[in-house]
Scaffold this motif. Structure first.
Motif, PDB file in Angstrom:
ATOM      1  N   MET A 137       0.847  -1.165   0.000  1.00  0.00           N
ATOM      2  CA  MET A 137       0.000   0.000   0.000  1.00  0.00           C
ATOM      3  C   MET A 137       0.897   1.234   0.000  1.00  0.00           C
ATOM      4  SD  MET A 137      -3.391   0.313   2.452  1.00  0.00           S
ATOM      5  CE  MET A 137      -2.463   0.159   3.928  1.00  0.00           C
ATOM      6  N   GLN A 138       0.582   2.185  -0.895  1.00  0.00           N
ATOM      7  CA  GLN A 138       1.323   3.430  -0.970  1.00  0.00           C
ATOM      8  C   GLN A 138       0.359   4.600  -0.806  1.00  0.00           C
ATOM      9  OE1 GLN A 138       3.030   2.959  -4.929  1.00  0.00           O
ATOM     10  NE2 GLN A 138       5.059   2.788  -4.001  1.00  0.00           N
ATOM     11  N   LEU A 139       0.824   5.626  -0.108  1.00  0.00           N
ATOM     12  CA  LEU A 139       0.067   6.858   0.028  1.00  0.00           C
ATOM     13  C   LEU A 139       0.905   7.970  -0.559  1.00  0.00           C
ATOM     14  CD1 LEU A 139      -2.490   8.259   1.230  1.00  0.00           C
ATOM     15  CD2 LEU A 139      -1.090   8.703   3.274  1.00  0.00           C
ATOM     16  N   LEU A 140       0.381   8.595  -1.618  1.00  0.00           N
ATOM     17  CA  LEU A 140       1.051   9.729  -2.230  1.00  0.00           C
ATOM     18  C   LEU A 140       0.459  10.996  -1.639  1.00  0.00           C
ATOM     19  CD1 LEU A 140       1.316   7.367  -4.340  1.00  0.00           C
ATOM     20  CD2 LEU A 140       1.440   9.135  -6.060  1.00  0.00           C
ATOM     21  N   GLY A 141       1.337  11.933  -1.258  1.00  0.00           N
ATOM     22  CA  GLY A 141       0.829  13.168  -0.694  1.00  0.00           C
ATOM     23  C   GLY A 141       1.967  14.103  -0.345  1.00  0.00           C
ATOM     24  N   SER A 142       1.617  15.159   0.348  1.00  0.00           N
ATOM     25  CA  SER A 142       2.620  16.097   0.830  1.00  0.00           C
ATOM     26  C   SER A 142       2.516  16.179   2.346  1.00  0.00           C
ATOM     27  CB  SER A 142       2.426  17.478   0.205  1.00  0.00           C
ATOM     28  OG  SER A 142       1.250  18.084   0.689  1.00  0.00           O
ATOM     29  N   ASP A 154       1.183  -0.943   8.063  1.00  0.00           N
ATOM     30  CA  ASP A 154       2.293  -1.084   7.130  1.00  0.00           C
ATOM     31  C   ASP A 154       1.895  -0.440   5.799  1.00  0.00           C
ATOM     32  OD1 ASP A 154       4.731  -1.891   6.041  1.00  0.00           O
ATOM     33  OD2 ASP A 154       3.909  -3.815   5.386  1.00  0.00           O
ATOM     34  N   TYR A 155       2.545   0.679   5.467  1.00  0.00           N
ATOM     35  CA  TYR A 155       2.315   1.332   4.183  1.00  0.00           C
ATOM     36  C   TYR A 155       3.528   2.201   3.875  1.00  0.00           C
ATOM     37  CZ  TYR A 155       1.389   5.894   6.341  1.00  0.00           C
ATOM     38  OH  TYR A 155       1.519   7.080   7.025  1.00  0.00           O
ATOM     39  N   GLU A 156       3.644   2.612   2.630  1.00  0.00           N
ATOM     40  CA  GLU A 156       4.734   3.489   2.215  1.00  0.00           C
ATOM     41  C   GLU A 156       4.172   4.875   1.934  1.00  0.00           C
ATOM     42  OE1 GLU A 156       8.038   3.944  -1.395  1.00  0.00           O
ATOM     43  OE2 GLU A 156       6.481   2.406  -1.538  1.00  0.00           O
ATOM     44  N   PRO A 194      -4.558  13.460  -0.993  1.00  0.00           N
ATOM     45  CA  PRO A 194      -3.780  12.234  -1.152  1.00  0.00           C
ATOM     46  C   PRO A 194      -4.323  11.329  -2.260  1.00  0.00           C
ATOM     47  CG  PRO A 194      -5.320  11.945   0.644  1.00  0.00           C
ATOM     48  CD  PRO A 194      -5.491  13.361   0.136  1.00  0.00           C
ATOM     49  N   VAL A 195      -3.463  10.358  -2.603  1.00  0.00           N
ATOM     50  CA  VAL A 195      -3.831   9.254  -3.478  1.00  0.00           C
ATOM     51  C   VAL A 195      -3.355   7.985  -2.781  1.00  0.00           C
ATOM     52  CG1 VAL A 195      -3.522   8.153  -5.731  1.00  0.00           C
ATOM     53  CG2 VAL A 195      -3.485  10.661  -5.553  1.00  0.00           C
ATOM     54  N   LEU A 196      -4.242   7.029  -2.634  1.00  0.00           N
ATOM     55  CA  LEU A 196      -3.867   5.724  -2.088  1.00  0.00           C
ATOM     56  C   LEU A 196      -3.778   4.742  -3.244  1.00  0.00           C
ATOM     57  CD1 LEU A 196      -3.476   4.044   0.607  1.00  0.00           C
ATOM     58  CD2 LEU A 196      -5.819   3.273   0.205  1.00  0.00           C
ATOM     59  N   ILE A 197      -2.673   4.019  -3.297  1.00  0.00           N
ATOM     60  CA  ILE A 197      -2.500   2.969  -4.299  1.00  0.00           C
ATOM     61  C   ILE A 197      -2.459   1.651  -3.545  1.00  0.00           C
ATOM     62  CG2 ILE A 197      -1.047   2.062  -6.147  1.00  0.00           C
ATOM     63  CD1 ILE A 197       0.101   4.950  -6.424  1.00  0.00           C
ATOM     64  N   ASP A 198      -3.434   0.806  -3.846  1.00  0.00           N
ATOM     65  CA  ASP A 198      -3.525  -0.477  -3.145  1.00  0.00           C
ATOM     66  C   ASP A 198      -4.122  -1.511  -4.081  1.00  0.00           C
ATOM     67  OD1 ASP A 198      -3.296  -2.211  -0.899  1.00  0.00           O
ATOM     68  OD2 ASP A 198      -5.417  -1.931  -0.454  1.00  0.00           O
ATOM     69  N   GLN A 199      -3.463  -2.639  -4.173  1.00  0.00           N
ATOM     70  CA  GLN A 199      -3.933  -3.773  -4.957  1.00  0.00           C
ATOM     71  C   GLN A 199      -4.300  -3.364  -6.384  1.00  0.00           C
ATOM     72  OE1 GLN A 199      -7.027  -5.696  -2.660  1.00  0.00           O
ATOM     73  NE2 GLN A 199      -5.622  -6.156  -0.984  1.00  0.00           N
ATOM     74  N   GLY A 200      -3.427  -2.553  -6.986  1.00  0.00           N
ATOM     75  CA  GLY A 200      -3.602  -2.191  -8.378  1.00  0.00           C
ATOM     76  C   GLY A 200      -4.635  -1.110  -8.654  1.00  0.00           C
ATOM     77  N   GLN A 201      -5.175  -0.498  -7.629  1.00  0.00           N
ATOM     78  CA  GLN A 201      -6.130   0.579  -7.881  1.00  0.00           C
ATOM     79  C   GLN A 201      -5.727   1.848  -7.143  1.00  0.00           C
ATOM     80  OE1 GLN A 201     -10.094  -0.449  -6.742  1.00  0.00           O
ATOM     81  NE2 GLN A 201      -9.546  -1.091  -4.702  1.00  0.00           N
TER      82      GLN A 201
END
Length: 189
Positions: A1-6, A23-25, A50-57
């Motif tokens: 799981m990734q969280l894109l943000g500032s 557990d996430y990046e 933010p944008v969450l990227i998880d399991q291909g979405q």
């Protein structure tokens, strides 16, 4: 799981606090730098964090991200009252973002212009209402609505956008949560 943000976004911070201990990046973006702007554009056509990227979405909005994560982790759904409180917090946050961007664009947000008058009227009414809701114990537990309220208050304090010290319940709420887990780690200062 990734969280894109500032690190400075209150919308990103609320998700980071909700995910504290998970557990996430976290991928910190400078959304105005060309390379990071390209990353944001590739992952969210709304160009917002933010944008969450998880399991291909990719999941775009902090409210939607919260609902996705709450479902994923088996948390209870928010009540309609809590949803309404989040709507108030989000509306105030949006108005403050508009005011900040206007200031940074060289506008005097205290000027007698309809856009600024509407934003200032909105934040004043909402913060007074939220003060009443804190007094009515609507934010009594450190859950997502309280996290969102704290993030709003800390962000407007950090950006020096509004002095809420005359709102005693909001001021006390803010002070009482400064030691919550993850607050120092996610501090935008």
């Amino acid at each position: 799981m990734q969280l894109l943000g500032s690190t400075t976004s209150p919308f990103v911070r609320r998700i980071r606090l909700f995910l504290h201990g998970q557990d996430y990046e976290f991928i910190n973006l400078d959304i105005f730098a060309p390379d990071d702007r390209a990353t944001l554009t590739a992952n969210n056509p709304a160009l917002k964090v933010p944008v969450l990227i998880d399991q291909g979405q990719n999941i775009y909005d902090s409210r939607v991200i919260y609902r996705y994560l709450a479902h994923k982790f088996g948390h209870q759904q928010l009540s309609w009252q809590q949803e309404n409180l989040l709507t108030l917090i989000d509306a105030a946050s949006d108005s403050f973002v508009t005011l900040l961007i206007s200031q940074r664009s060289g506008f005097d947000v205290g000027e007698d212009k309809l856009l600024f008058k509407l934003q200032n009227e909105r934040v004043d009414k909402i913060l007074n209402t939220l003060d009443e809701q804190v007094a009515a114990e609507q934010f009594g537990q450190w859950r997502y609505p309280a996290i969102c309220l704290f993030c709003l208050l800390d962000w407007i304090s950090f950006r020096a956008l509004f002095d809420f010290s005359h709102l005693p319940h909001l001021a006390a709420f803010y002070q009482s949560h400064l030691q919550q887990a993850g607050i120092e780690e996610t501090d935008p200062r």
